[in-house]
Design an enzyme around this catalytic site. Structure first.
Site, PDB file in Angstrom:
ATOM      1  CB  SER A  21      -0.870  -0.019   1.260  1.00  0.00           C
ATOM      2  OG  SER A  21      -1.586   1.177   1.359  1.00  0.00           O
ATOM      3  CB  ILE A  71       2.616  10.321   3.062  1.00  0.00           C
ATOM      4  CG1 ILE A  71       3.887   9.859   2.321  1.00  0.00           C
ATOM      5  CG2 ILE A  71       1.560  10.830   2.074  1.00  0.00           C
ATOM      6  CD1 ILE A  71       4.630  10.920   1.576  1.00  0.00           C
ATOM      7  CG  ASN A  99      -4.225  -0.031   3.345  1.00  0.00           C
ATOM      8  OD1 ASN A  99      -4.613   0.907   4.034  1.00  0.00           O
ATOM      9  ND2 ASN A  99      -3.208  -0.786   3.696  1.00  0.00           N
ATOM     10  CB  CYS A 130      -0.445   4.991   9.205  1.00  0.00           C
ATOM     11  SG  CYS A 130       0.381   6.479   8.596  1.00  0.00           S
ATOM     12  CG  ASN A 192       2.911   0.566   7.889  1.00  0.00           C
ATOM     13  OD1 ASN A 192       3.775   1.221   7.292  1.00  0.00           O
ATOM     14  ND2 ASN A 192       1.634   0.868   7.819  1.00  0.00           N
ATOM     15  N   GLY A 217      12.288   0.087   3.375  1.00  0.00           N
ATOM     16  CA  GLY A 217      13.328  -0.220   2.394  1.00  0.00           C
ATOM     17  C   GLY A 217      14.303  -1.260   2.915  1.00  0.00           C
ATOM     18  N   GLY A 265       7.348  -2.946  -1.662  1.00  0.00           N
ATOM     19  CA  GLY A 265       7.004  -1.547  -1.422  1.00  0.00           C
ATOM     20  C   GLY A 265       8.046  -0.580  -1.915  1.00  0.00           C
TER      21      GLY A 265
END
Ligand code: SIN
Length: 309
Positions: A21, A71, A99, A130, A192, A217, A265
């Site tokens: 997502s 974000i 999502n 998040c 996440n 990452g 991702g």
């Protein structure tokens, strides 16, 4: 050619490769580089009830090994998703996950209720994790009771498969996985982003306007792999591994520790064609290892090696 098909709860995926997502556009932006028919499924960016402008800039910072984002769940809201994004995404020849995210349990319930009526949506992924809303306080992502309750309430309004996306920013992620399973989740996505930070000491400046943000990452892969393994050990529902995947080797490592599927991702930002190539590369690795089906590898770490190895 090795068989890549996997069963993820009630979903049949042609291969275990999903977009993560927020890293693959809202819909079909990447289709010419990574065609949906080469993927197991597409996961939307988090959709909220109302449009969200997101956090102030700067909200992305590239680090030595991955990047930080803050974000803040920017998106156009569910009305726009239903009117513009979903009709386009529904043409994709793969499984469609929406999502969803919110700041209150009732937000998740309302979103699930609305999406339950849409046949184009195959499954829901609940973003319980998040780190960029409410100052990194993660209302649902760190408290097993709250997470279980969200799942329980959402379960009442939809029969669609529910996947809970968990945060690694907890002491024991296995407690979170057990809680969402008890609440009625059909699967867990682990994980996440990790809470992180970067500064410019010369300018005495934070690299992100919100000071802290989510780190993703290649740098997080060992942590994410451990989290995915802990979840797989703790629950009977399937686990989708996520964190630092950028090669077919990475994909198979996640499957070996017990994941049924994976999400790619951050790597898609630098190589948007990666996801479309991975199925072929996974097949080649399996063929070279004499493995007929990718399912043979799922949770194989404690099994005896085949005679051919
Ligand atoms: C964000 O929009 O802040 C990132 C999404 C997430 O980490 O869930």
């Amino acid at each position: 050619m090795a068989d890549l098909a996997v069963r993820l709860a009630s979903l049949e995926l042609r291969n275990p490769l999903l977009s993560a997502s927020g890293t693959f556009g809202h819909g079909l932006e990447m289709q010419y580089l990574s065609p949906p028919e080469r993927l197991g499924g597409l996961v939307s960016k988090t959709v909220s009830l109302l449009p969200r402008p997101g956090n102030k800039n700067p909200r992305i910072f590239e680090t030595e090994a991955g990047f930080l984002n803050s974000i803040g769940l920017e998106n156009r809201g569910i009305e726009s998703y239903l009117a513009s994004t979903l009709p386009e995404v529904a043409t994709a020849d793969c499984v469609i996950f929406t999502n969803i995210g919110g700041e209150r349990e009732a937000d998740f319930v309302e979103l699930a209720r609305i999406l339950d009526e849409r046949d184009e949506v195959d499954a829901l992924e609940l973003n319980l994790s998040c780190p960029n809303v409410q100052g990194g306080k993660l209302p649902f992502g760190t408290d097993p009771k709250t997470a279980e309750s969200v799942l329980r309430e959402v379960r009442k309004v939809t029969k669609k498969p529910l996947f809970a996306k968990l945060s690694p920013n907890v002491t024991r992620i296995s407690d979170m996985a057990r809680a969402v399973e008890a609440g009625g989740a059909d699967g867990v996505t682990a994980v996440n982003t990790l809470l992180g930070m970067a500064v410019d000491w010369r300018k005495r400046a934070w690299r992100l306007a919100t000071k802290q943000g989510g780190y993703s990452g290649v740098g997080i892969k060992p942590v994410a792999l451990r989290c995915a393994w802990e979840c797989a050990q703790a629950v009977d529902i399937p686990v989708i591994g996520c964190g630092g995947i950028r090669s077919a080797e990475d994909v198979l490592e996640y499957l070996a520790v017990g994941c049924t599927a994976v999400q790619v991702g951050t790597a898609s930002f630098s190589d948007p064609a990666l996801l479309g190539r991975l199925a072929g590369e996974v097949s080649e690795l399996l063929d070279a290892a004499g493995i007929d089906s990718v399912c043979e590898l799922i949770d194989c770490m404690e099994r005896p090696l085949p005679a051919s190895v």
